[in-house]
Write a protein that holds these residues in place. Structure first.
Motif, PDB file in Angstrom:
ATOM      1  N   TYR A 128       0.799  -1.245  -0.119  1.00  0.00           N
ATOM      2  CA  TYR A 128      -0.015   0.058  -0.023  1.00  0.00           C
ATOM      3  C   TYR A 128       0.998   1.286   0.075  1.00  0.00           C
ATOM      4  CZ  TYR A 128      -4.001  -2.996   0.692  1.00  0.00           C
ATOM      5  OH  TYR A 128      -4.977  -3.930   0.311  1.00  0.00           O
ATOM      6  N   LEU A 129       1.906   1.286   0.891  1.00  0.00           N
ATOM      7  CA  LEU A 129       2.855   2.493   0.787  1.00  0.00           C
ATOM      8  C   LEU A 129       3.972   2.619  -0.317  1.00  0.00           C
ATOM      9  CD1 LEU A 129       3.131   3.006   4.757  1.00  0.00           C
ATOM     10  CD2 LEU A 129       1.292   3.909   3.063  1.00  0.00           C
ATOM     11  N   ILE A 130       4.448   1.098  -0.686  1.00  0.00           N
ATOM     12  CA  ILE A 130       5.795   1.359  -1.629  1.00  0.00           C
ATOM     13  C   ILE A 130       5.159   1.111  -2.858  1.00  0.00           C
ATOM     14  CG2 ILE A 130       7.757   0.176  -2.239  1.00  0.00           C
ATOM     15  CD1 ILE A 130       8.221  -0.467   0.619  1.00  0.00           C
ATOM     16  N   ILE A 131       3.874   0.562  -3.192  1.00  0.00           N
ATOM     17  CA  ILE A 131       3.391   0.395  -4.630  1.00  0.00           C
ATOM     18  C   ILE A 131       2.390   1.114  -5.141  1.00  0.00           C
ATOM     19  CG2 ILE A 131       2.449  -1.511  -5.994  1.00  0.00           C
ATOM     20  CD1 ILE A 131       4.326  -3.576  -4.516  1.00  0.00           C
ATOM     21  N   LEU A 132       1.201   1.094  -4.140  1.00  0.00           N
ATOM     22  CA  LEU A 132      -0.127   1.548  -4.481  1.00  0.00           C
ATOM     23  C   LEU A 132       0.104   3.189  -4.411  1.00  0.00           C
ATOM     24  CD1 LEU A 132      -3.010   1.363  -5.246  1.00  0.00           C
ATOM     25  CD2 LEU A 132      -3.686   1.195  -2.752  1.00  0.00           C
ATOM     26  N   LEU A 133       0.393   3.823  -3.280  1.00  0.00           N
ATOM     27  CA  LEU A 133       0.409   5.358  -3.065  1.00  0.00           C
ATOM     28  C   LEU A 133       1.452   5.722  -3.965  1.00  0.00           C
ATOM     29  CD1 LEU A 133      -0.414   7.435  -1.185  1.00  0.00           C
ATOM     30  CD2 LEU A 133       1.216   7.275   0.247  1.00  0.00           C
ATOM     31  N   PRO A 134       2.220   5.499  -4.314  1.00  0.00           N
ATOM     32  CA  PRO A 134       3.217   6.367  -5.215  1.00  0.00           C
ATOM     33  C   PRO A 134       2.574   6.253  -6.730  1.00  0.00           C
ATOM     34  CG  PRO A 134       4.672   4.978  -4.035  1.00  0.00           C
ATOM     35  CD  PRO A 134       3.281   4.578  -3.538  1.00  0.00           C
ATOM     36  N   ASN A 135       2.180   4.885  -6.918  1.00  0.00           N
ATOM     37  CA  ASN A 135       1.319   5.210  -8.555  1.00  0.00           C
ATOM     38  C   ASN A 135       0.014   6.080  -8.663  1.00  0.00           C
ATOM     39  OD1 ASN A 135       2.527   2.690 -10.525  1.00  0.00           O
ATOM     40  ND2 ASN A 135       2.934   2.154  -8.257  1.00  0.00           N
ATOM     41  N   LEU A 136      -0.645   5.783  -7.565  1.00  0.00           N
ATOM     42  CA  LEU A 136      -1.867   6.820  -7.722  1.00  0.00           C
ATOM     43  C   LEU A 136      -1.495   8.204  -7.562  1.00  0.00           C
ATOM     44  CD1 LEU A 136      -4.239   4.691  -5.292  1.00  0.00           C
ATOM     45  CD2 LEU A 136      -4.186   5.033  -7.553  1.00  0.00           C
ATOM     46  N   ILE A 149      -5.573 -10.689  -1.557  1.00  0.00           N
ATOM     47  CA  ILE A 149      -6.334  -9.529  -1.992  1.00  0.00           C
ATOM     48  C   ILE A 149      -5.446  -8.548  -2.425  1.00  0.00           C
ATOM     49  CG2 ILE A 149      -7.967  -7.969  -1.366  1.00  0.00           C
ATOM     50  CD1 ILE A 149      -9.479 -10.144   0.373  1.00  0.00           C
ATOM     51  N   SER A 150      -4.591  -7.951  -1.191  1.00  0.00           N
ATOM     52  CA  SER A 150      -3.720  -6.497  -1.251  1.00  0.00           C
ATOM     53  C   SER A 150      -2.849  -6.676  -2.526  1.00  0.00           C
ATOM     54  CB  SER A 150      -2.896  -6.496  -0.061  1.00  0.00           C
ATOM     55  OG  SER A 150      -3.649  -6.303   1.053  1.00  0.00           O
ATOM     56  N   PRO A 151      -1.976  -7.570  -2.834  1.00  0.00           N
ATOM     57  CA  PRO A 151      -1.268  -7.654  -4.120  1.00  0.00           C
ATOM     58  C   PRO A 151      -2.216  -7.486  -5.366  1.00  0.00           C
ATOM     59  CG  PRO A 151      -0.397  -9.158  -2.651  1.00  0.00           C
ATOM     60  CD  PRO A 151      -1.660  -8.895  -2.023  1.00  0.00           C
ATOM     61  N   GLY A 152      -3.412  -8.450  -5.276  1.00  0.00           N
ATOM     62  CA  GLY A 152      -4.037  -8.054  -6.334  1.00  0.00           C
ATOM     63  C   GLY A 152      -4.725  -6.894  -6.955  1.00  0.00           C
ATOM     64  N   ILE A 153      -4.573  -5.968  -5.898  1.00  0.00           N
ATOM     65  CA  ILE A 153      -5.095  -4.548  -6.182  1.00  0.00           C
ATOM     66  C   ILE A 153      -3.791  -3.744  -6.492  1.00  0.00           C
ATOM     67  CG2 ILE A 153      -6.107  -2.655  -5.085  1.00  0.00           C
ATOM     68  CD1 ILE A 153      -7.867  -4.649  -3.289  1.00  0.00           C
ATOM     69  N   CYS A 154      -3.052  -3.672  -5.508  1.00  0.00           N
ATOM     70  CA  CYS A 154      -1.827  -2.863  -5.488  1.00  0.00           C
ATOM     71  C   CYS A 154      -0.850  -3.119  -6.846  1.00  0.00           C
ATOM     72  CB  CYS A 154      -1.075  -2.760  -4.261  1.00  0.00           C
ATOM     73  SG  CYS A 154      -1.932  -2.253  -2.830  1.00  0.00           S
ATOM     74  N   GLU A 155      -0.617  -4.363  -6.898  1.00  0.00           N
ATOM     75  CA  GLU A 155       0.213  -4.639  -7.933  1.00  0.00           C
ATOM     76  C   GLU A 155      -0.193  -4.269  -9.474  1.00  0.00           C
ATOM     77  OE1 GLU A 155       2.275  -8.314  -7.239  1.00  0.00           O
ATOM     78  OE2 GLU A 155       2.766  -7.656  -4.957  1.00  0.00           O
ATOM     79  N   ASP A 178     -11.528  -4.775 -21.136  1.00  0.00           N
ATOM     80  CA  ASP A 178     -11.276  -3.117 -20.991  1.00  0.00           C
ATOM     81  C   ASP A 178     -11.386  -2.740 -19.655  1.00  0.00           C
ATOM     82  OD1 ASP A 178     -10.848  -0.612 -21.891  1.00  0.00           O
ATOM     83  OD2 ASP A 178     -12.757  -0.147 -22.172  1.00  0.00           O
ATOM     84  N   SER A 179     -11.066  -3.587 -18.701  1.00  0.00           N
ATOM     85  CA  SER A 179     -11.140  -3.284 -17.066  1.00  0.00           C
ATOM     86  C   SER A 179      -9.871  -3.955 -16.553  1.00  0.00           C
ATOM     87  CB  SER A 179     -12.550  -3.943 -16.970  1.00  0.00           C
ATOM     88  OG  SER A 179     -12.620  -3.883 -15.327  1.00  0.00           O
ATOM     89  N   ILE A 180      -9.576  -2.965 -15.567  1.00  0.00           N
ATOM     90  CA  ILE A 180      -8.500  -3.786 -14.571  1.00  0.00           C
ATOM     91  C   ILE A 180      -9.117  -4.510 -13.540  1.00  0.00           C
ATOM     92  CG2 ILE A 180      -8.534  -1.891 -13.021  1.00  0.00           C
ATOM     93  CD1 ILE A 180      -5.488  -1.829 -12.998  1.00  0.00           C
ATOM     94  N   TYR A 181     -10.446  -4.530 -13.463  1.00  0.00           N
ATOM     95  CA  TYR A 181     -11.240  -5.344 -12.563  1.00  0.00           C
ATOM     96  C   TYR A 181     -10.855  -6.773 -12.955  1.00  0.00           C
ATOM     97  CZ  TYR A 181     -13.523  -1.298 -10.891  1.00  0.00           C
ATOM     98  OH  TYR A 181     -13.859  -0.061 -10.151  1.00  0.00           O
ATOM     99  N   SER A 182     -10.777  -7.204 -14.108  1.00  0.00           N
ATOM    100  CA  SER A 182     -10.563  -8.561 -14.529  1.00  0.00           C
ATOM    101  C   SER A 182      -9.215  -9.012 -14.084  1.00  0.00           C
ATOM    102  CB  SER A 182     -10.520  -8.558 -15.918  1.00  0.00           C
ATOM    103  OG  SER A 182      -9.625  -7.649 -16.896  1.00  0.00           O
ATOM    104  N   SER A 183      -7.914  -8.018 -14.280  1.00  0.00           N
ATOM    105  CA  SER A 183      -6.838  -8.622 -13.988  1.00  0.00           C
ATOM    106  C   SER A 183      -6.527  -8.800 -12.356  1.00  0.00           C
ATOM    107  CB  SER A 183      -5.619  -7.713 -14.405  1.00  0.00           C
ATOM    108  OG  SER A 183      -5.612  -6.392 -13.961  1.00  0.00           O
ATOM    109  N   VAL A 184      -7.122  -7.742 -11.484  1.00  0.00           N
ATOM    110  CA  VAL A 184      -7.151  -7.809 -10.146  1.00  0.00           C
ATOM    111  C   VAL A 184      -7.826  -8.998  -9.828  1.00  0.00           C
ATOM    112  CG1 VAL A 184      -8.280  -6.689  -8.161  1.00  0.00           C
ATOM    113  CG2 VAL A 184      -7.306  -5.368  -9.753  1.00  0.00           C
ATOM    114  N   ILE A 185      -9.079  -9.437 -10.133  1.00  0.00           N
ATOM    115  CA  ILE A 185      -9.847 -10.589  -9.979  1.00  0.00           C
ATOM    116  C   ILE A 185      -8.715 -11.805 -10.077  1.00  0.00           C
ATOM    117  CG2 ILE A 185     -11.742 -12.180 -10.273  1.00  0.00           C
ATOM    118  CD1 ILE A 185     -13.349  -9.769 -10.674  1.00  0.00           C
ATOM    119  N   ALA A 186      -8.301 -11.891 -11.363  1.00  0.00           N
ATOM    120  CA  ALA A 186      -7.428 -12.841 -11.551  1.00  0.00           C
ATOM    121  C   ALA A 186      -6.240 -12.960 -10.839  1.00  0.00           C
ATOM    122  CB  ALA A 186      -6.797 -12.714 -13.205  1.00  0.00           C
ATOM    123  N   HIS A 187      -5.556 -11.880 -10.228  1.00  0.00           N
ATOM    124  CA  HIS A 187      -4.576 -11.802  -9.773  1.00  0.00           C
ATOM    125  C   HIS A 187      -4.716 -12.319  -8.131  1.00  0.00           C
ATOM    126  CE1 HIS A 187      -0.348  -9.391  -8.626  1.00  0.00           C
ATOM    127  NE2 HIS A 187      -0.509 -10.656  -8.145  1.00  0.00           N
TER     128      HIS A 187
END
Length: 311
Positions: free
Chosen positions: A44-52, A130-136, A192-201
């Protein structure tokens, strides 16, 4: 036609380099102190926050860049099947590398914690699945893949997948993530949705976590008899596993190819001509300078993994 502002390849590569070093030093430190909280800090702090933060600072539309679009129930069901049949292929690819590395010395155990009880399993689902699926996915199929989209869809899928594999900084776990990254990239473009890869991951990680948990419980419930008493060396065990999993991976790969073809494709509004944009983008560009951060990461990856040759 409205133009969607996209991340810069050089800036994204530089961000990747910075986050790579943060992962190596800060991520390793916090995970060493306490693995679960350390993994959450990493995600969340090293991957997600800097990207957003980068995307917002750049003035990009999060909805368009991250493809925050709904997926249909049919797409969801096929994606679940895709992940199930992708997993054996990814495991087989990693096992090939592990088998080769075993001839150089002892294999370094996976640092990802395996749950020992139900509470740890539930915690692991959130932290490891769940967390890597979202953040990565936001980083690789969001920020990075959109930046490389300037080079065309195929290249953006492949390059982002390679960067995804390198970001693990583990030679044992390189080919599997690269393959997964390619599959995740394909389904993002098709739906055309990142939700698909989040679910897959997260589903892929859940499968790995569940198998690890079940295997650990099974080992604790059986006698102390092990394969070493049968006179089998580690390399023989790996070769047997390679042949067995290879057969499963072959069948899975055939089914996977069919599933990817029948995955319904969502009509998306492309706001640029890919060929024109590629020609315009590459004209007069110093590509070597743009990819200098990636070259540095590759060197770091090699240095960190050369230990396998001298164990």
């Amino acid at each position: 036609m409205e133009y969607t502002k996209k991340p810069s390849i050089f800036q994204v590569n530089l961000l990747y380099l910075i986050l790579g070093f943060l992962l190596i030093f800060l991520g390793s430190y916090v995970q060493g102190r306490e693995v679960y909280s350390g993994l959450l800090i990493t995600e969340y702090l090293i991957i997600l926050l800097p990207n957003l933060s980068y995307l917002k600072f750049k003035g990009c539309s999060l909805k368009k860049i991250l493809k925050l679009n709904k997926i249909s129930m049919k797409q969801l069901l096929i994606i679940i099947l895709i992940v199930i049949f992708t997993y054996p292929v990814a495991v087989f690819l990693n096992l090939i590398v592990i088998t080769i590395l075993s001839s150089f010395g002892d294999i370094i155990p996976n640092s990802v914690p395996i749950p020992k009880n139900s509470l740890q399993y539930l915690l692991g689902l959130f932290v490891i699945a769940i967390s890597p699926g979202i953040c990565e996915e936001i980083m690789f199929r969001g920020t990075i893949m959109n930046a490389y989209d300037k080079l065309g869809k195929k290249k953006s899928i492949i390059y982002s997948a390679i960067l995804f594999g390198l970001f693990h900084f583990n030679l044992q776990n390189l080919l599997g993530p690269i393959f997964l990254g390619i599959i995740f990239g394909i389904i993002v473009y098709k739906t055309d949705s990142i939700y698909s890869s989040v679910i897959a991951h997260l589903l892929n990680n859940t499968i790995a976590l569940t198998i690890g948990y079940a295997t650990t419980k099974a080992q604790n419930n059986v006698s102390n008899t092990n394969v070493e008493t049968l006179g089998m060396s580690t390399q023989v065990q790996l070769l047997i596993a390679l042949v067995f999993i290879g057969g499963i991976a072959l069948v899975s790969g055939i089914i996977l190819k069919i599933l990817l073809k029948i995955l319904p494709e969502t009509e998306n509004s492309i706001d640029y001509d890919e060929d024109i944009l590629y020609e315009t983008y590459t004209k007069g560009k110093n590509n070597l300078f743009e990819y200098l951060p990636i070259i540095i990461i590759i060197i770091v990856f090699i240095v960190r993994n050369v230990k396998y040759l001298f164990v």
